[in-house]
Design a protein around this motif. Structure first.
Motif, PDB file in Angstrom:
ATOM      1  N   VAL A  74       0.845  -1.198   0.000  1.00 44.11           N
ATOM      2  CA  VAL A  74       0.000   0.000   0.000  1.00 44.11           C
ATOM      3  C   VAL A  74       0.876   1.242   0.000  1.00 44.11           C
ATOM      4  CG1 VAL A  74      -1.823   1.274   1.210  1.00 44.11           C
ATOM      5  CG2 VAL A  74      -1.811  -1.229   1.268  1.00 44.11           C
ATOM      6  N   THR A  75       0.418   2.264  -0.731  1.00 42.27           N
ATOM      7  CA  THR A  75       1.051   3.577  -0.698  1.00 42.27           C
ATOM      8  C   THR A  75      -0.055   4.624  -0.590  1.00 42.27           C
ATOM      9  OG1 THR A  75       2.666   5.012  -1.834  1.00 42.27           O
ATOM     10  CG2 THR A  75       1.086   3.831  -3.226  1.00 42.27           C
ATOM     11  N   LEU A  76       0.296   5.896  -0.730  1.00 44.23           N
ATOM     12  CA  LEU A  76      -0.711   6.947  -0.562  1.00 44.23           C
ATOM     13  C   LEU A  76      -0.430   8.118  -1.485  1.00 44.23           C
ATOM     14  CD1 LEU A  76       0.965   9.188   1.320  1.00 44.23           C
ATOM     15  CD2 LEU A  76       0.433   7.547   3.100  1.00 44.23           C
ATOM     16  N   GLU A  77      -1.466   8.905  -1.727  1.00 49.07           N
ATOM     17  CA  GLU A  77      -1.292  10.096  -2.565  1.00 49.07           C
ATOM     18  C   GLU A  77      -1.440  11.381  -1.749  1.00 49.07           C
ATOM     19  OE1 GLU A  77      -4.088  11.594  -5.323  1.00 49.07           O
ATOM     20  OE2 GLU A  77      -5.448  12.003  -3.669  1.00 49.07           O
ATOM     21  N   TRP A  78      -1.736  11.235  -0.457  1.00 49.22           N
ATOM     22  CA  TRP A  78      -2.048  12.406   0.370  1.00 49.22           C
ATOM     23  C   TRP A  78      -1.664  12.095   1.796  1.00 49.22           C
ATOM     24  CZ3 TRP A  78      -7.171  13.963   2.867  1.00 49.22           C
ATOM     25  CH2 TRP A  78      -7.202  15.338   3.134  1.00 49.22           C
ATOM     26  N   GLU A  79      -0.986  13.025   2.455  1.00 50.27           N
ATOM     27  CA  GLU A  79      -0.467  12.741   3.795  1.00 50.27           C
ATOM     28  C   GLU A  79      -1.511  12.817   4.898  1.00 50.27           C
ATOM     29  OE1 GLU A  79       1.083  16.892   2.598  1.00 50.27           O
ATOM     30  OE2 GLU A  79       0.608  14.976   1.665  1.00 50.27           O
ATOM     31  N   ASN A  80      -2.718  13.260   4.582  1.00 46.11           N
ATOM     32  CA  ASN A  80      -3.716  13.429   5.636  1.00 46.11           C
ATOM     33  C   ASN A  80      -4.690  12.264   5.748  1.00 46.11           C
ATOM     34  OD1 ASN A  80      -2.850  15.949   6.724  1.00 46.11           O
ATOM     35  ND2 ASN A  80      -3.577  16.945   4.868  1.00 46.11           N
ATOM     36  N   VAL A  81      -4.311  11.101   5.244  1.00 46.74           N
ATOM     37  CA  VAL A  81      -5.079   9.891   5.544  1.00 46.74           C
ATOM     38  C   VAL A  81      -4.774   9.482   6.979  1.00 46.74           C
ATOM     39  CG1 VAL A  81      -5.098   9.144   3.140  1.00 46.74           C
ATOM     40  CG2 VAL A  81      -3.284   8.354   4.653  1.00 46.74           C
ATOM     41  N   ARG A  96       4.111   2.008   2.237  1.00 46.65           N
ATOM     42  CA  ARG A  96       5.146   2.919   1.775  1.00 46.65           C
ATOM     43  C   ARG A  96       4.587   4.312   1.536  1.00 46.65           C
ATOM     44  NH1 ARG A  96       8.273  -0.879   3.546  1.00 46.65           N
ATOM     45  NH2 ARG A  96       9.162  -2.351   2.060  1.00 46.65           N
ATOM     46  N   PRO A  97       4.871   5.296   2.402  1.00 47.51           N
ATOM     47  CA  PRO A  97       5.695   5.231   3.602  1.00 47.51           C
ATOM     48  C   PRO A  97       4.923   4.658   4.780  1.00 47.51           C
ATOM     49  CG  PRO A  97       4.904   7.457   3.298  1.00 47.51           C
ATOM     50  CD  PRO A  97       4.431   6.674   2.108  1.00 47.51           C
ATOM     51  N   SER A  98       5.606   4.451   5.895  1.00 50.69           N
ATOM     52  CA  SER A  98       5.006   3.809   7.064  1.00 50.69           C
ATOM     53  C   SER A  98       4.097   4.765   7.825  1.00 50.69           C
ATOM     54  CB  SER A  98       6.095   3.302   8.001  1.00 50.69           C
ATOM     55  OG  SER A  98       6.777   4.402   8.596  1.00 50.69           O
ATOM     56  N   GLY A  99       3.268   4.187   8.675  1.00 49.04           N
ATOM     57  CA  GLY A  99       2.409   4.997   9.535  1.00 49.04           C
ATOM     58  C   GLY A  99       3.219   5.865  10.479  1.00 49.04           C
ATOM     59  N   ALA A 100       4.356   5.368  10.939  1.00 56.08           N
ATOM     60  CA  ALA A 100       5.206   6.144  11.854  1.00 56.08           C
ATOM     61  C   ALA A 100       5.741   7.398  11.171  1.00 56.08           C
ATOM     62  CB  ALA A 100       6.360   5.277  12.356  1.00 56.08           C
ATOM     63  N   VAL A 288      10.069  14.893 -18.982  1.00 53.62           N
ATOM     64  CA  VAL A 288      11.474  15.208 -19.273  1.00 53.62           C
ATOM     65  C   VAL A 288      12.460  14.425 -18.413  1.00 53.62           C
ATOM     66  CG1 VAL A 288      10.974  17.499 -20.204  1.00 53.62           C
ATOM     67  CG2 VAL A 288      11.435  17.257 -17.763  1.00 53.62           C
ATOM     68  N   CYS A 289      12.014  13.348 -17.787  1.00 53.92           N
ATOM     69  CA  CYS A 289      12.932  12.465 -17.060  1.00 53.92           C
ATOM     70  C   CYS A 289      12.761  11.042 -17.572  1.00 53.92           C
ATOM     71  CB  CYS A 289      12.678  12.519 -15.556  1.00 53.92           C
ATOM     72  SG  CYS A 289      13.182  14.073 -14.794  1.00 53.92           S
ATOM     73  N   THR A 290      13.820  10.264 -17.491  1.00 53.83           N
ATOM     74  CA  THR A 290      13.745   8.885 -17.975  1.00 53.83           C
ATOM     75  C   THR A 290      12.765   8.057 -17.145  1.00 53.83           C
ATOM     76  OG1 THR A 290      15.756   8.532 -16.687  1.00 53.83           O
ATOM     77  CG2 THR A 290      16.011   8.764 -19.058  1.00 53.83           C
ATOM     78  N   VAL A 291      12.654   8.356 -15.841  1.00 50.43           N
ATOM     79  CA  VAL A 291      11.703   7.668 -14.960  1.00 50.43           C
ATOM     80  C   VAL A 291      10.942   8.739 -14.171  1.00 50.43           C
ATOM     81  CG1 VAL A 291      11.423   6.042 -13.050  1.00 50.43           C
ATOM     82  CG2 VAL A 291      13.205   5.647 -14.763  1.00 50.43           C
ATOM     83  N   SER A 292       9.614   8.711 -14.238  1.00 49.55           N
ATOM     84  CA  SER A 292       8.811   9.732 -13.553  1.00 49.55           C
ATOM     85  C   SER A 292       8.745   9.469 -12.055  1.00 49.55           C
ATOM     86  CB  SER A 292       7.389   9.757 -14.120  1.00 49.55           C
ATOM     87  OG  SER A 292       6.636   8.651 -13.618  1.00 49.55           O
ATOM     88  N   GLN A 293       8.300  10.477 -11.320  1.00 49.12           N
ATOM     89  CA  GLN A 293       8.125  10.304  -9.870  1.00 49.12           C
ATOM     90  C   GLN A 293       7.081   9.231  -9.564  1.00 49.12           C
ATOM     91  OE1 GLN A 293       6.536  13.695  -7.737  1.00 49.12           O
ATOM     92  NE2 GLN A 293       5.105  14.257  -9.370  1.00 49.12           N
ATOM     93  N   PHE A 294       6.125   9.028 -10.448  1.00 46.48           N
ATOM     94  CA  PHE A 294       5.072   8.037 -10.202  1.00 46.48           C
ATOM     95  C   PHE A 294       5.581   6.624 -10.443  1.00 46.48           C
ATOM     96  CE2 PHE A 294       3.066  12.056 -11.312  1.00 46.48           C
ATOM     97  CZ  PHE A 294       2.325  12.269 -10.161  1.00 46.48           C
ATOM     98  N   GLU A 295       6.410   6.439 -11.463  1.00 49.27           N
ATOM     99  CA  GLU A 295       7.032   5.124 -11.629  1.00 49.27           C
ATOM    100  C   GLU A 295       7.955   4.826 -10.452  1.00 49.27           C
ATOM    101  OE1 GLU A 295      10.079   2.634 -14.487  1.00 49.27           O
ATOM    102  OE2 GLU A 295       8.716   4.071 -15.460  1.00 49.27           O
ATOM    103  N   GLN A 296       8.648   5.847  -9.958  1.00 50.57           N
ATOM    104  CA  GLN A 296       9.505   5.633  -8.780  1.00 50.57           C
ATOM    105  C   GLN A 296       8.661   5.172  -7.589  1.00 50.57           C
ATOM    106  OE1 GLN A 296      12.662   5.576  -9.101  1.00 50.57           O
ATOM    107  NE2 GLN A 296      13.533   7.379 -10.093  1.00 50.57           N
ATOM    108  N   GLN A 297       7.471   5.746  -7.445  1.00 52.37           N
ATOM    109  CA  GLN A 297       6.582   5.339  -6.351  1.00 52.37           C
ATOM    110  C   GLN A 297       6.194   3.873  -6.499  1.00 52.37           C
ATOM    111  OE1 GLN A 297       2.848   7.484  -6.123  1.00 52.37           O
ATOM    112  NE2 GLN A 297       2.624   7.079  -3.930  1.00 52.37           N
ATOM    113  N   VAL A 298       5.924   3.445  -7.723  1.00 50.64           N
ATOM    114  CA  VAL A 298       5.621   2.033  -7.971  1.00 50.64           C
ATOM    115  C   VAL A 298       6.829   1.171  -7.614  1.00 50.64           C
ATOM    116  CG1 VAL A 298       5.015   0.318  -9.717  1.00 50.64           C
ATOM    117  CG2 VAL A 298       3.944   2.580  -9.781  1.00 50.64           C
TER     118      VAL A 298
END
Length: 387
Positions: A74-81, A96-100, A288-298
């Motif tokens: 599991v990951t998230l798109e918003w820090e206020n969950v 990713r990232p952890s609850g802590a 304009v990057c070889t790997v996007s921030q969203f692929e990095q999240q995956v």
């Protein structure tokens, strides 16, 4: 120890289904993963492309159990969950990232105290738990200052700039009428030359990769445009990068993080805030990057090796806010944008348009950052005239 790798065919859960969740889902589906989107808003755009869709409050225990049975990570798109939801989910799968980490970042007071305790530079601040304490905090820090809600608030919401006694009096009234238990943070107003941000990606094995430092320009508290690379000396870029890496290492975070910084008039760098997820200022990576921030999240969520962060060309990303989207989706504006060399339009598919809402963005690419900047400037002037 080698981190467990999730293979294509696995299902990734994402908490939140706005544009960030949508772009994560697009990246994950392209890479062969299923995606379970949980967002209380039935109109959230990520629901339309998800493999599994959960439309319910984050407090719904039955949905929580069903979501947990499906998601392999599991990951998230918003820090206020809810952090407690994330902590519960990570008992059964990687979070990713952890609850802590989320608990530290969700509360601006906790975040500033954490950074200060690690000797990472932040603006001077004071905790405010009542209207009476606001007055004493102002006496300590002086004016101008910025009062922010400790929790929630984004794009300028829940923030007030205090420049004189009348501003203090107005915010005191707001604090008196707030719900019991609310807290705020008062920060010394920072005289800055520019606002910078750095995307840092960290894997579960501790490996890190960092994107180029970008410059952000805001209007009414909302990001207007991002320029990459930032027009700063090499030593400033290196310092900003090193500070950002130290922040994510200190958090022991896994995933994509954005560290926002102020470059002050005396040349120092102060940390403004941290986002534990892909960021609006990182949308340029899609083009304009070889790997996007969203692929990095995956990749980080699945335990895969992190991708390279090579910048293929300079760019300027411009947000489409509220009615501005109409200027590029009809008539002459639609034609003009698509006739512009290097312009790439991204629409988020939000059905409801309202003031201050991010409806999409345009990335302008060019061989020289000056060219991209000038094209973006002309575009901004055009959509202002049209909206």
């Amino acid at each position: 120890m080698t981190e467990r790798i999730l293979k294509p065919g696995s299902t990734l859960g994402v908490l939140g289904g706005g544009q960030l969740g949508m772009m994560f889902t697009e990246a994950a589906r392209r890479m062969g993963y299923g995606v379970a989107v949980w967002d209380p808003d039935a109109d959230a755009p990520a629901h339309r492309i998800a493999t599994h869709s959960f439309i319910a409050p984050f407090s719904d225990v039955n949905v929580r159990d069903r979501f947990a049975r499906i998601a392999d990570a599991v990951t998230l798109e918003w820090e206020n969950v809810p952090a407690e939801l994330c902590e519960w989910l990570e008992r059964g799968c990687p979070m990713r990232p952890s609850g802590a980490v989320l608990r530290v970042i969700q509360d601006r007071i906790e975040q500033k105290q954490f950074l200060s305790s690690r000797h990472l530079s932040v603006p001077a601040f004071s905790i405010v738990e009542s209207a009476l304490q606001l007055r004493s905090a102002v006496d300590r820090l002086g004016l101008p200052a910025v009062c922010k809600t400790a929790r929630s608030g984004y794009d300028g919401k829940g923030q007030w700039v205090l420049r004189d006694a009348s501003d203090v009096k107005q915010v005191e009234h707001i604090l008196r009428t707030a719900n019991a238990g609310r807290r705020w943070i008062l920060e010394q107003f920072v005289e800055y030359v520019r606002e910078l941000s750095v995307l840092v990606v960290r894997g579960g094995n501790g490996a890190q990769c960092v994107y180029p430092v970008v410059e952000n320009r805001h209007e009414r508290g909302i990001l207007r445009e991002t320029l990459v690379p930032a027009s700063i000396p090499l030593d400033v870029a290196e310092t900003a990068t090193e500070i950002s890496k130290q922040v994510v290492t200190a958090l022991q975070g896994v995933g994509v993080f954005c560290v926002e910084l102020f470059q002050t008039t005396n040349g120092s760098l102060l940390i403004n805030e941290i986002a534990p997820r892909p960021h609006n200022s990182g949308h340029y990576t899609l083009n304009v990057c070889t790997v996007s921030q969203f692929e990095q999240q995956v990749r980080a969520t699945c335990g895969l090796p992190l991708g390279e962060t090579r910048l293929l060309s300079p760019a300027v990303m411009v947000n489409l806010i509220g009615e501005e989207v109409q200027a590029v989706t009809s008539g002459e504006g639609l034609y003009a944008l698509h006739a512009t060399a290097g312009a790439v339009l991204h629409l988020y598919g939000k059905r409801i348009m309202r003031p201050g809402r991010k409806m999409g963005h345009v990335t302008f690419t060019a061989s020289q950052v000056e060219t991209a900047t000038e094209t973006a400037r002309q575009f901004i002037a055009r959509i202002r005239r049209s909206s």
